[in-house]
Design an enzyme around this catalytic site. Structure first.
Site, short mmCIF file in Angstrom:
data_model
loop_
_atom_site.label_atom_id
_atom_site.label_comp_id
_atom_site.label_asym_id
_atom_site.label_seq_id
_atom_site.Cartn_x
_atom_site.Cartn_y
_atom_site.Cartn_z
N TYR A 199 0.85 -1.19 0.00
CA TYR A 199 0.00 0.00 0.00
C TYR A 199 0.89 1.24 0.00
O TYR A 199 2.04 1.21 0.43
CB TYR A 199 -0.92 0.03 1.23
N TYR A 227 9.71 -1.43 3.49
CA TYR A 227 9.15 -0.13 3.86
C TYR A 227 9.89 0.98 3.13
O TYR A 227 11.12 0.94 3.00
CB TYR A 227 9.30 0.06 5.37
N PHE A 292 3.37 9.58 4.90
CA PHE A 292 3.85 8.96 3.67
C PHE A 292 4.50 7.65 4.06
O PHE A 292 5.47 7.63 4.82
CB PHE A 292 4.88 9.84 2.96
N GLU A 293 3.97 6.56 3.55
CA GLU A 293 4.67 5.29 3.68
C GLU A 293 4.22 4.36 2.56
O GLU A 293 3.05 4.33 2.19
CB GLU A 293 4.48 4.64 5.05
N ILE A 294 5.18 3.68 1.99
CA ILE A 294 4.92 2.62 1.02
C ILE A 294 5.44 1.35 1.66
O ILE A 294 6.63 1.25 1.99
CB ILE A 294 5.62 2.90 -0.32
#
Length: 395
Positions: A199, A227, A292-294
Site C-alpha cells: 500500500y 518499507y 507517507f509510507e509505502i
C-alpha cells in the site's frame, strides 16, 4: 545619457538587497546553535546533489499493460490507501490530483478510502472524477475503531490533563487516539485489504512534486523492500514516555524477534537530541513520518509485529499517552526487520506541512531543492535523516 553616480550606487544597493532577500527566502536550511537538546549542526542536505531513479531494472508502463480495469495485467496486489473524513474532500482531491499527475495516471492502481462512517455521495462523485483508476469506499468495523474495553475512562481523562499540561497536540481528541491505534495495528486486518500486499498511504492536503515513471510497488517487490519513506523526524518525547520501556519489556520476553541487521542505533541515539532521549527513557524518538509510507503489509501481519502490537495495545499507551503509528511502526521496523529492506525514496518530491523532501531533479517542480521546511529555522533540528544516514545509509 550617462546615469549619475549616486543613482548607479542606489540601483546597485537595491539589487544587492533584493538578492539577499531571495537568498533568505530560498536557502535550503538555516544554521542552528547547539543547545541542551541539540548537539551538532545542520548538515548539507543530500537532496542538493543530483538525484535520479533507484539503481537496477525498473518496470515502466508500456502499451496497455497498466490500463484501467482488468486490462491492466501488470499491476500487482497493491493499493493507494487513505483514511479520510467526508468533510476532508477538498484536501483529498488536492492530494489525488498531485499523485495522479506525477505517478498514478501511468499505472492506475486502485484508491481505497477508509472512514469510520460511510462515505457520502459527494465524496464518491468527486474522488471518482479525479482518477481513471478504481475507487473503493470502506467503513471501518466498529470493533476496530471503538475504545478497547480494558481502557479505564477515568484514567484516560486524567492522562489527557497531563498530556495537555505538556502541550501535546491532539491530546484531548479521542478520535486521534483511535486513529493512531487503527493505523498502528488494525488497518491491514480490514477485509478489503485481504488480497493486498502493498500500500501507499496518502493523506489529505499533501503535495507531490516529481514525475515518477516506474512502478513503485514493483520496485518494492522486485528488490525485496519492506518499507519506504521520504521524511524522518523526532517525536515529542512527552507524548510517548513509556513506549520504549514497554518495548524493552516485550523484547525481554521475545529476544528471538530481534533482527541481527537491525537499525537499533537509530532508535537509541542520544548524541544529537539528548533531552529527547532522556524524556523518552532511552528512545531517540526518531521515526518515519508515516503520513507517507509505502509498505509491505506482510510485515505488519507477521507474528513478531502482531505480538508487539498486542503487547502495546494492552499496555494502554494509545490512550493514556499519545503513542502514534509513526513511532510504533518505526520501532518495530528498526528492531525486527533487516535495515537494508527499508528504503529512502529520495526521488519522490513530497510535502506535508511544514516539511519537505525535495530532490535535485529535472523531474521535480514546485518545491525548493534541498529545503527541509518552509517554517521557522528551528524546525530544521527536527530532521532525523542525519541519524538514519549515520546508522544505516542513504540507499
Amino acid at each position: 545619457m550617462a546615469i549619475a553616480r549616486p543613482v548607479r550606487a542606489l540601483a546597485l544597493a537595491a539589487i544587492m538587497v533584493w538578492c539577499f532577500f531571495l537568498y533568505t527566502i530560498f536557502r535550503p536550511s538555516s544554521s542552528i546553535k547547539s543547545t541542551a537538546d541539540f548537539h551538532g549542526t545542520i548538515e548539507r542536505d543530500p537532496n542538493l546533489d543530483p538525484t535520479g531513479e533507484p539503481e537496477g531494472v525498473l518496470v515502466r508502463a508500456t502499451g496497455n499493460d497498466y490500463a484501467p480495469g482488468v486490462a491492466g495485467t501488470s499491476r500487482i496486489n497493491a493499493t493507494i490507501l487513505a483514511l479520510v473524513r467526508n468533510e476532508e474532500i477538498d484536501g483529498m482531491i488536492q492530494s489525488m490530483t498531485d499523485l495522479e499527475r506525477t505517478w498514478n495516471s501511468k499505472f492506475n492502481y486502485p484508491w481505497t478510502f477508509f472512514n469510520d462512517v460511510p462515505f457520502n455521495e459527494e465524496f464518491k462523485r468527486r474522488t471518482r472524477a479525479a482518477t481513471k483508476a478504481e475507487c473503493r469506499y470502506e467503513t471501518i468495523p466498529k470493533e476496530h475503531w471503538a475504545v478497547p474495553s480494558w481502557i479505564n475512562d477515568d484514567l484516560y481523562k486524567e492522562s489527557v490533563k497531563i498530556l495537555q499540561e505538556n502541550d501535546i497536540q491532539y491530546a484531548d481528541k479521542i478520535s486521534y487516539h483511535q486513529m493512531c491505534r487503527w493505523n498502528s495495528g488494525l488497518f491491514y486486518k480490514h477485509p478489503a485489504l485481504a488480497d493486498m500486499q502493498y500500500y501507499w498511504r496518502v493523506e489529505p492536503k499533501v503535495h507531490f512534486f516529481c514525475d515518477i515513471d516506474y512502478d513503485l510497488f514493483r520496485y518494492m517487490q522486485d528488490y525485496n523492500k519492506t518499507y519506504g519513506f521520504t521524511i524522518t523526524l523526532y517525536d515529542a518525547p512527552k507524548s510517548i514516555p513509556t513506549l520504549w520501556p514497554e518495548t524493552n519489556k516485550f523484547v525481554a520476553e521475545h529476544p528471538e524477534y530481534l533482527h541481527e541487521n537491525r537499525a537499533e542505533g537509530w532508535l537509541t541515539d542520544r548524541e544529537r537530541r539528548p533531552v529527547h532521549n532522556d524524556q523518552a527513557n532511552g528512545y531517540s524518538t526518531c521515526h518515519f513520518w508515516s503520513n507517507f509510507e509505502i509498505a509491505d503489509m506482510n510485515f505488519w501481519r507477521s507474528q513478531p509485529y502482531e505480538d508487539y502490537f498486542n503487547h502495546l495495545d494492552r499496555a494502554g499507551g494509545f490512550f493514556y499517552e499519545r503513542w502514534g503509528d509513526a513511532p510504533v511502526h518505526s520501532i518495530a521496523l528498526g528492531l525486527f526487520e533487516d535495515k537494508s529492506k527499508i528504503h529512502w525514496f529520495r526521488d519522490i518530491g513530497y510535502q506535508h506541512i511544514p516539511f519537505f523532501n525535495c530532490p535535485n531533479s529535472p523531474k521535480c517542480r514546485g518545491c525548493v531543492t534541498g529545503r527541509f521546511t518552509d517554517g521557522e529555522a528551528w524546525l530544521n533540528k527536527e530532521d532525523c535523516r542525519p541519524n538514519w544516514f549515520k546508522y544505516v545509509g542513504r540507499d
